[in-house]
Design an enzyme around this catalytic site. Structure first.
Site, PDB file in Angstrom:
ATOM      1  N   TRP A   1       0.824  -1.214   0.000  1.00 53.19           N
ATOM      2  CA  TRP A   1       0.000   0.000   0.000  1.00 53.19           C
ATOM      3  C   TRP A   1       0.855   1.260   0.000  1.00 53.19           C
ATOM      4  O   TRP A   1       0.332   2.366  -0.033  1.00 53.19           O
ATOM      5  CB  TRP A   1      -0.966   0.013   1.182  1.00 53.19           C
ATOM      6  CG  TRP A   1      -0.334  -0.306   2.493  1.00 53.19           C
ATOM      7  CD1 TRP A   1       0.214   0.589   3.358  1.00 53.19           C
ATOM      8  CD2 TRP A   1      -0.202  -1.601   3.087  1.00 53.19           C
ATOM      9  NE1 TRP A   1       0.690  -0.071   4.456  1.00 53.19           N
ATOM     10  CE2 TRP A   1       0.444  -1.419   4.322  1.00 53.19           C
ATOM     11  CE3 TRP A   1      -0.581  -2.887   2.702  1.00 53.19           C
ATOM     12  CZ2 TRP A   1       0.735  -2.497   5.175  1.00 53.19           C
ATOM     13  CZ3 TRP A   1      -0.290  -3.933   3.542  1.00 53.19           C
ATOM     14  CH2 TRP A   1       0.359  -3.740   4.766  1.00 53.19           C
ATOM     15  N   ARG A   2       2.183   1.099   0.041  1.00 46.61           N
ATOM     16  CA  ARG A   2       3.052   2.268  -0.093  1.00 46.61           C
ATOM     17  C   ARG A   2       3.516   2.457  -1.524  1.00 46.61           C
ATOM     18  O   ARG A   2       4.161   3.459  -1.837  1.00 46.61           O
ATOM     19  CB  ARG A   2       4.274   2.114   0.834  1.00 46.61           C
ATOM     20  CG  ARG A   2       3.914   2.255   2.297  1.00 46.61           C
ATOM     21  CD  ARG A   2       5.107   2.015   3.204  1.00 46.61           C
ATOM     22  NE  ARG A   2       4.735   2.270   4.599  1.00 46.61           N
ATOM     23  CZ  ARG A   2       5.472   1.882   5.638  1.00 46.61           C
ATOM     24  NH1 ARG A   2       6.613   1.241   5.460  1.00 46.61           N
ATOM     25  NH2 ARG A   2       5.071   2.154   6.867  1.00 46.61           N
TER      26      ARG A   2
ATOM     27  N   GLU B   1      -5.979   0.514   5.681  1.00 46.11           N
ATOM     28  CA  GLU B   1      -6.235   0.873   7.079  1.00 46.11           C
ATOM     29  C   GLU B   1      -7.317  -0.010   7.689  1.00 46.11           C
ATOM     30  O   GLU B   1      -7.238  -0.379   8.857  1.00 46.11           O
ATOM     31  CB  GLU B   1      -6.616   2.344   7.190  1.00 46.11           C
ATOM     32  CG  GLU B   1      -5.490   3.310   6.856  1.00 46.11           C
ATOM     33  CD  GLU B   1      -4.241   3.106   7.708  1.00 46.11           C
ATOM     34  OE1 GLU B   1      -4.358   2.558   8.827  1.00 46.11           O
ATOM     35  OE2 GLU B   1      -3.149   3.459   7.251  1.00 46.11           O
TER      36      GLU B   1
ATOM     37  N   LEU C   1      -9.250 -13.281   8.231  1.00 45.90           N
ATOM     38  CA  LEU C   1      -8.628 -12.072   8.795  1.00 45.90           C
ATOM     39  C   LEU C   1      -9.220 -11.681  10.147  1.00 45.90           C
ATOM     40  O   LEU C   1      -8.621 -10.922  10.885  1.00 45.90           O
ATOM     41  CB  LEU C   1      -8.776 -10.895   7.828  1.00 45.90           C
ATOM     42  CG  LEU C   1      -7.668 -10.737   6.789  1.00 45.90           C
ATOM     43  CD1 LEU C   1      -8.001  -9.598   5.842  1.00 45.90           C
ATOM     44  CD2 LEU C   1      -6.324 -10.493   7.459  1.00 45.90           C
TER      45      LEU C   1
ATOM     46  N   TYR D   1      -8.748   7.432  14.270  1.00 42.81           N
ATOM     47  CA  TYR D   1      -7.439   6.978  13.787  1.00 42.81           C
ATOM     48  C   TYR D   1      -7.438   6.818  12.271  1.00 42.81           C
ATOM     49  O   TYR D   1      -6.590   7.381  11.562  1.00 42.81           O
ATOM     50  CB  TYR D   1      -7.005   5.653  14.439  1.00 42.81           C
ATOM     51  CG  TYR D   1      -5.926   5.029  13.596  1.00 42.81           C
ATOM     52  CD1 TYR D   1      -4.624   5.503  13.686  1.00 42.81           C
ATOM     53  CD2 TYR D   1      -6.231   4.098  12.608  1.00 42.81           C
ATOM     54  CE1 TYR D   1      -3.633   5.027  12.834  1.00 42.81           C
ATOM     55  CE2 TYR D   1      -5.250   3.621  11.751  1.00 42.81           C
ATOM     56  CZ  TYR D   1      -3.960   4.092  11.875  1.00 42.81           C
ATOM     57  OH  TYR D   1      -3.007   3.647  11.015  1.00 42.81           O
TER      58      TYR D   1
ATOM     59  N   ASP E   1      -2.507   5.264  17.428  1.00 39.77           N
ATOM     60  CA  ASP E   1      -2.777   3.826  17.428  1.00 39.77           C
ATOM     61  C   ASP E   1      -1.922   3.194  18.521  1.00 39.77           C
ATOM     62  O   ASP E   1      -1.303   3.906  19.314  1.00 39.77           O
ATOM     63  CB  ASP E   1      -2.484   3.217  16.051  1.00 39.77           C
ATOM     64  CG  ASP E   1      -0.995   3.144  15.784  1.00 39.77           C
ATOM     65  OD1 ASP E   1      -0.239   3.932  16.383  1.00 39.77           O
ATOM     66  OD2 ASP E   1      -0.573   2.286  14.992  1.00 39.77           O
TER      67      ASP E   1
ATOM     68  N   CYS F   1      16.810   0.212  20.984  1.00 39.58           N
ATOM     69  CA  CYS F   1      17.103   1.631  21.149  1.00 39.58           C
ATOM     70  C   CYS F   1      18.362   2.051  20.380  1.00 39.58           C
ATOM     71  O   CYS F   1      18.488   3.204  19.971  1.00 39.58           O
ATOM     72  CB  CYS F   1      17.250   1.965  22.627  1.00 39.58           C
ATOM     73  SG  CYS F   1      15.755   1.665  23.587  1.00 39.58           S
TER      74      CYS F   1
END
Length: 340
Positions: free
Chosen positions: A28-29, A41, A84, A124, A142, A199
């Site tokens: 979806w990008r 989404e 799903l 959202y 989210d 991190c």
DNA sequence: AAACCGGGGTA
DNA sequence: TACCCAGGTTT
């Protein structure tokens, strides 16, 4: 601009730069439209990216446009959603497509307030579509954003309203709102993970209060879950010739309107003869063929699978391999597979 | 605010 | 086993 805003902008710029080089290649990008964002989404609600990737591709091939989705039947859309979970999402997405065609000239709305009027589109999802597909400065919160901002501030997640306020301030300081929003989520999904956050790979680690205090692994504290209630589903593989009988579940509740073999539900296990007495079809030769436990978030569903035969022709009948067009949960596919 | 709504990956 | 997940809707 205040000095605080200046430093905040620099931190957000670092995050946006990180995203432009660290972003995963997700379908979806590749091509961003309002429709592709809406579908993605909807599928991604409470569902991890890895589980959605293949399903998204198949769904978009099957329903390439809002119009195609709006013209499909609900059962077709549910069948495409099979496996799903949270099937209300599929029905809402279908209704949203029809609303877009009927009331928005076939165009996905661009502003968050209008988007939020669509079924299944909350604050959202509206913010995600408005910012990611259309570049608008709409905030999103989210699970990832909540965790990232909590750790960044070095304390347990704030009340929802405060988290939304914080996300609103951030997106208004971003250079590219959609990029910042996706960067926050991507960071939470790939670096600032629930357990064992990495991190050393984080672009904003030097400004992170949890990192400074060494509390990144304990924020947020685990949530207390409600205990699952146990229910018993006695599913009967009723055969006539080489076919089995199927029925549709009720309009509300678990697996609403999806298909299953004739089933007797109870709070505890029933004997075979009680099951037979509660079936709509007259069944002979009833015998148990197995069972398994299926867990959902709120239930522990004990499946007891039986088999028998009937001479009645009432209801819907399907042969092996003729069920792909019917919406059925994974659990019920498993039940059918036990029929051999 | 809390309950309800699936399913699977992961440690 | 129990956690979490690109949440929304209803009560």
């Amino acid at each position: 601009m205040s000095g605080d805003d200046g430093s905040a902008r620099r931190r957000l710029a670092a995050l946006e730069r990180w995203f432009t080089q660290a972003a995963r290649d997700l379908p979806w990008r590749r091509r961003r439209t309002g429709y592709s964002a809406l579908v993605a989404e909807a599928m991604l609600q409470q569902t991890q990216v890895a589980r959605v990737v293949d399903r998204y591709r198949v769904f978009m091939r099957r329903f390439p446009t809002v119009k195609a989705l709006a013209e499909a039947s609900e059962d077709e859309v549910l069948a495409a959603w099979q496996g799903l979970g949270y099937y209300r999402r599929a029905r809402n997405l279908h209704r949203a497509a029809r609303s877009i065609v009927d009331e928005h000239a076939g165009r996905v709305p661009r502003d968050a307030a209008t988007l939020q009027t669509l079924p299944g589109v909350g604050r959202y999802t509206a913010g995600a579509i408005a910012s990611i597909a259309y570049g608008r400065p709409a905030p999103i919160v989210d699970g990832n954003v909540t965790r990232v901002l909590a750790r960044w501030a070095g304390r347990e997640p704030a009340a929802a309203a405060e988290t939304w306020d914080a996300a609103t301030r951030l997106v208004n300081l971003a250079e590219h709102p959609g990029v910042l929003n996706e960067a926050l989520m991507e960071l939470g999904a790939t670096v600032c993970t629930p357990v064992s956050p990495r991190c050393e790979a984080c672009p904003v680690a030097r400004w992170c209060e949890a990192r400074a205090a060494g509390t990144e692994a304990t924020i947020p504290a685990p949530r207390v879950r409600a205990t699952r209630t146990e229910v018993h589903h006695h599913c009967v593989l009723v055969r006539r010739a080489s076919k089995v009988s199927l029925e549709q579940r009720p309009d509300e509740g678990l697996w609403a309107r999806m298909w299953q073999p004739p089933t007797v539900e109870a709070a505890s296990r029933l004997t075979d003869r009680v099951v037979r007495s509660r079936l709509a079809l007259p069944v002979t030769g009833l015998r148990p063929v197995g069972g398994f436990v299926h867990l959902t978030t709120h239930r522990r569903v004990c499946f007891h699978v039986l088999a028998g035969t009937t001479r009645s022709r009432r209801g819907v009948w399907r042969g092996p391999g003729e069920c792909d067009d019917l919406a059925m949960s994974n659990a019920h596919r498993r039940v059918l597979a036990m029929g051999g």
